[in-house]
Scaffold this motif. Sequence first.
Motif, short mmCIF file in Angstrom:
data_model
loop_
_atom_site.label_atom_id
_atom_site.label_comp_id
_atom_site.label_asym_id
_atom_site.label_seq_id
_atom_site.Cartn_x
_atom_site.Cartn_y
_atom_site.Cartn_z
N SER A 225 -3.15 3.69 -0.93
CA SER A 225 -3.98 3.15 -1.98
C SER A 225 -4.71 4.30 -2.63
O SER A 225 -4.82 5.39 -2.06
N SER B 99 -2.99 -1.91 0.10
CA SER B 99 -3.48 -3.17 -0.48
C SER B 99 -2.37 -4.01 -1.08
O SER B 99 -2.62 -5.06 -1.65
N ILE B 100 -1.12 -3.54 -0.96
CA ILE B 100 0.00 -4.22 -1.61
C ILE B 100 0.65 -5.20 -0.64
O ILE B 100 1.20 -4.80 0.38
N GLN C 33 6.18 -10.83 -1.40
CA GLN C 33 6.27 -11.18 -2.81
C GLN C 33 7.57 -10.62 -3.35
O GLN C 33 8.21 -9.79 -2.69
N ASP D 8 7.61 -7.46 -8.32
CA ASP D 8 6.15 -7.52 -8.35
C ASP D 8 5.55 -6.46 -7.42
O ASP D 8 4.56 -5.81 -7.76
N ALA D 9 6.16 -6.30 -6.22
CA ALA D 9 5.66 -5.30 -5.28
C ALA D 9 5.81 -3.89 -5.86
O ALA D 9 4.92 -3.05 -5.72
N ARG D 10 6.94 -3.65 -6.53
CA ARG D 10 7.16 -2.35 -7.14
C ARG D 10 6.15 -2.07 -8.25
O ARG D 10 5.62 -0.95 -8.36
N ASP D 11 5.87 -3.08 -9.07
CA ASP D 11 4.90 -2.90 -10.14
C ASP D 11 3.52 -2.56 -9.57
O ASP D 11 2.81 -1.70 -10.11
N GLU D 12 3.13 -3.24 -8.47
CA GLU D 12 1.84 -2.95 -7.86
C GLU D 12 1.80 -1.53 -7.32
O GLU D 12 0.81 -0.82 -7.45
N ARG E 23 1.43 0.89 -10.19
CA ARG E 23 0.05 0.93 -10.71
C ARG E 23 -0.81 1.83 -9.84
O ARG E 23 -1.57 2.67 -10.34
N VAL E 24 -0.72 1.64 -8.52
CA VAL E 24 -1.49 2.48 -7.60
C VAL E 24 -1.10 3.94 -7.76
O VAL E 24 -1.95 4.83 -7.80
N LEU F 82 2.68 -1.15 -17.52
CA LEU F 82 1.94 -1.56 -16.33
C LEU F 82 0.52 -2.02 -16.65
O LEU F 82 -0.21 -2.45 -15.75
#
Length: 250
Positions: A165, A190-191, A195, A199-203, A206-207, A241
């Motif tokens: 994170s 925090s991911i 899911q 979606d997991a890849r996008d999160e 972003r991090v 993103l």
Amino acid sequence: MARILVVDDEIGIRELLQEILYEQGHTVELAENVAQARAARLNSRPDLVLLDIWMPDADGVSLLREWNSQGLLDMPVVMMSGHATLDTAVEATRIGAADFLEKPITLNKLLTTVQQVLQRPIVRSTTAATGNFVATTSAMTATAANTAAVRPVVATPVMSHAPVSVSAVQTNPSVSVGTEDVSRSGFLGSIPLDQPLRDARDEFERVYFEYHLQRENHSMTRVSEKTGLERTHLYRKLRQLGIDSRRRSS
């Protein structure tokens, strides 16, 4: 998910095609000239090759002919060019090219062509006396008229060394999470892992980008260097993103 070799001497085109194909879940290898493409093909067989025609060291049609004569044309090859003549396209088709993309390549045309070519069977060439295999070319011009939307492929290459994170990495750069801990908790930092993959890849992305933006004090030049993305592609990714790339006032 397919393994795709992109051969083009223009770094902007290589990286843009890589980003688009990666977003579709494909594994992408890059070559900037015929020599690198030749070495990549000898190393392993890709599922598809996107091959530029005009390059500094040699032209793509000559490489296509070389692969065909050596029995290495056992994967579909899509030729790319912004200056090719009809005679060049016909010659490439005769040798065994599966399709042709005219530059500038639109997103829809690229995705449609890749999807269609990957779905075609590989057939034995009727002109190759040595028993080489080439991709069928009966649909060479069909792709140009097909502008149907392509359903995204929900898949992505696995990244094995992801930051946990932003806050954890900044506080303790050596922090790491073992695979057993991740399996038990169902979280990577925090991911949440329970899911859809996209979606997991996008999160994660972003991090990842927020971490580099904070670490480099929002200097896009340094972030570009650290992440290996050209600034144009970096801005595009951040917008996608929903990340504000502007330096925050203290």
